[in-house]
Design a protein around this motif. Sequence first.
Motif, PDB file in Angstrom:
ATOM      1  N   GLU A  60      18.102  32.602  36.450  1.00 49.65           N
ATOM      2  CA  GLU A  60      17.987  33.497  35.846  1.00 49.65           C
ATOM      3  C   GLU A  60      18.515  33.545  34.406  1.00 49.65           C
ATOM      4  O   GLU A  60      17.085  33.875  33.100  1.00 49.65           O
ATOM      5  CB  GLU A  60      18.311  34.782  35.867  1.00 49.65           C
ATOM      6  N   SER A  64      15.550  32.499  30.586  1.00 49.02           N
ATOM      7  CA  SER A  64      16.385  33.381  29.323  1.00 49.02           C
ATOM      8  C   SER A  64      16.225  32.423  28.506  1.00 49.02           C
ATOM      9  O   SER A  64      15.899  32.995  27.895  1.00 49.02           O
ATOM     10  CB  SER A  64      17.661  34.483  29.214  1.00 49.02           C
ATOM     11  N   ALA A  89       9.887  33.641  42.679  1.00 45.92           N
ATOM     12  CA  ALA A  89      10.588  34.837  42.340  1.00 45.92           C
ATOM     13  C   ALA A  89      10.975  36.077  43.357  1.00 45.92           C
ATOM     14  O   ALA A  89      11.731  37.133  43.032  1.00 45.92           O
ATOM     15  CB  ALA A  89       9.395  35.113  41.071  1.00 45.92           C
ATOM     16  N   TYR A  90      10.063  36.637  43.897  1.00 45.66           N
ATOM     17  CA  TYR A  90      10.161  37.465  44.927  1.00 45.66           C
ATOM     18  C   TYR A  90      11.067  36.972  45.923  1.00 45.66           C
ATOM     19  O   TYR A  90      11.721  38.429  46.210  1.00 45.66           O
ATOM     20  CB  TYR A  90       8.322  37.417  45.918  1.00 45.66           C
ATOM     21  N   GLY A  93      14.583  37.837  43.230  1.00 42.76           N
ATOM     22  CA  GLY A  93      14.634  39.468  42.567  1.00 42.76           C
ATOM     23  C   GLY A  93      14.651  38.686  41.539  1.00 42.76           C
ATOM     24  O   GLY A  93      15.013  39.365  40.996  1.00 42.76           O
ATOM     25  N   LEU A  94      13.278  37.567  40.744  1.00 47.10           N
ATOM     26  CA  LEU A  94      13.710  37.266  39.560  1.00 47.10           C
ATOM     27  C   LEU A  94      12.552  37.649  38.767  1.00 47.10           C
ATOM     28  O   LEU A  94      11.753  37.771  39.753  1.00 47.10           O
ATOM     29  CB  LEU A  94      13.279  35.739  39.523  1.00 47.10           C
ATOM     30  N   HIS A  95      12.435  37.308  37.552  1.00 46.37           N
ATOM     31  CA  HIS A  95      11.526  38.460  36.971  1.00 46.37           C
ATOM     32  C   HIS A  95      11.201  37.655  35.441  1.00 46.37           C
ATOM     33  O   HIS A  95      12.546  37.148  34.891  1.00 46.37           O
ATOM     34  CB  HIS A  95      12.063  39.820  36.329  1.00 46.37           C
ATOM     35  N   VAL A  96      10.280  36.602  35.855  1.00 41.74           N
ATOM     36  CA  VAL A  96       9.224  35.366  34.856  1.00 41.74           C
ATOM     37  C   VAL A  96       9.437  36.802  33.036  1.00 41.74           C
ATOM     38  O   VAL A  96       8.234  37.524  33.764  1.00 41.74           O
ATOM     39  CB  VAL A  96       8.231  35.095  35.126  1.00 41.74           C
ATOM     40  N   PRO A  97      10.422  36.438  32.368  1.00 41.94           N
ATOM     41  CA  PRO A  97       9.899  37.282  31.359  1.00 41.94           C
ATOM     42  C   PRO A  97       8.360  37.050  30.481  1.00 41.94           C
ATOM     43  O   PRO A  97       8.191  36.058  30.796  1.00 41.94           O
ATOM     44  CB  PRO A  97      10.677  36.688  30.318  1.00 41.94           C
ATOM     45  N   SER A 102       3.155  30.094  32.515  1.00 41.11           N
ATOM     46  CA  SER A 102       3.563  29.826  33.778  1.00 41.11           C
ATOM     47  C   SER A 102       3.354  28.235  34.268  1.00 41.11           C
ATOM     48  O   SER A 102       4.737  27.691  35.105  1.00 41.11           O
ATOM     49  CB  SER A 102       2.810  30.588  35.576  1.00 41.11           C
TER      50      SER A 102
END
Length: 203
Positions: A60, A64, A89-90, A93-97, A102
């Motif tokens: 994370e 950022s 990511a799945y 529980g990550l979210h690529v900003p 990619s």
Amino acid sequence: MSAAQVRPRRRPVLGVLLLAAGLAFGSGFVWFAHDALQPPGKPGQADGIVALTGGSGRIEVALSLLASGHAGRLLISGVNPSLDLARLAYASGLHVPAGVASGAISLGHAATTTTGNAEEAAAWARANKLHSLIVVTAGYHMRRALIEIGAALPGVRLAADPVLPPALLRPASFGTLRLLLTEYLKWLAVEIGHAATHPREIV
């Protein structure tokens, strides 16, 4: 003078040496623990970011940094070979900003140790002609990671961006002290082992 007369004089010297060694070890551990608990500073700009998996918050923080423009590329080292970026990511529980391509994110699947992380980071940095890296890992792991990566990439500037994981939120607990002592011993072993390596620039 007989051997029996000489032997007692050696005991105070041995005691002093053991006491000095104990004080040095204890002082070093206090410094190491204090260093591991420090909040991150400002890593500045670099050519790339290396996140070492194995603890919460590391990926994370690295994402950022990438999203905020601290570097143009990111390597996530030590990823399970069965995971690509979407699955990682799945699963985490990550979210690529938004706005992060990619193609700017690479996954390293070979590393299973800190030495392996360093080798993976070195190969990636050389392939992309990177001369400076921000290293993201837990505070207790940072010193050892910097030594290993610095030895694998002499001449490359390394900036530390430590993560304070939940394990360190209670620094006086038995579990945290045991973790810090274990990492301190690992760091000492690596420091001694790499004492003769090329100089490295760490900021």
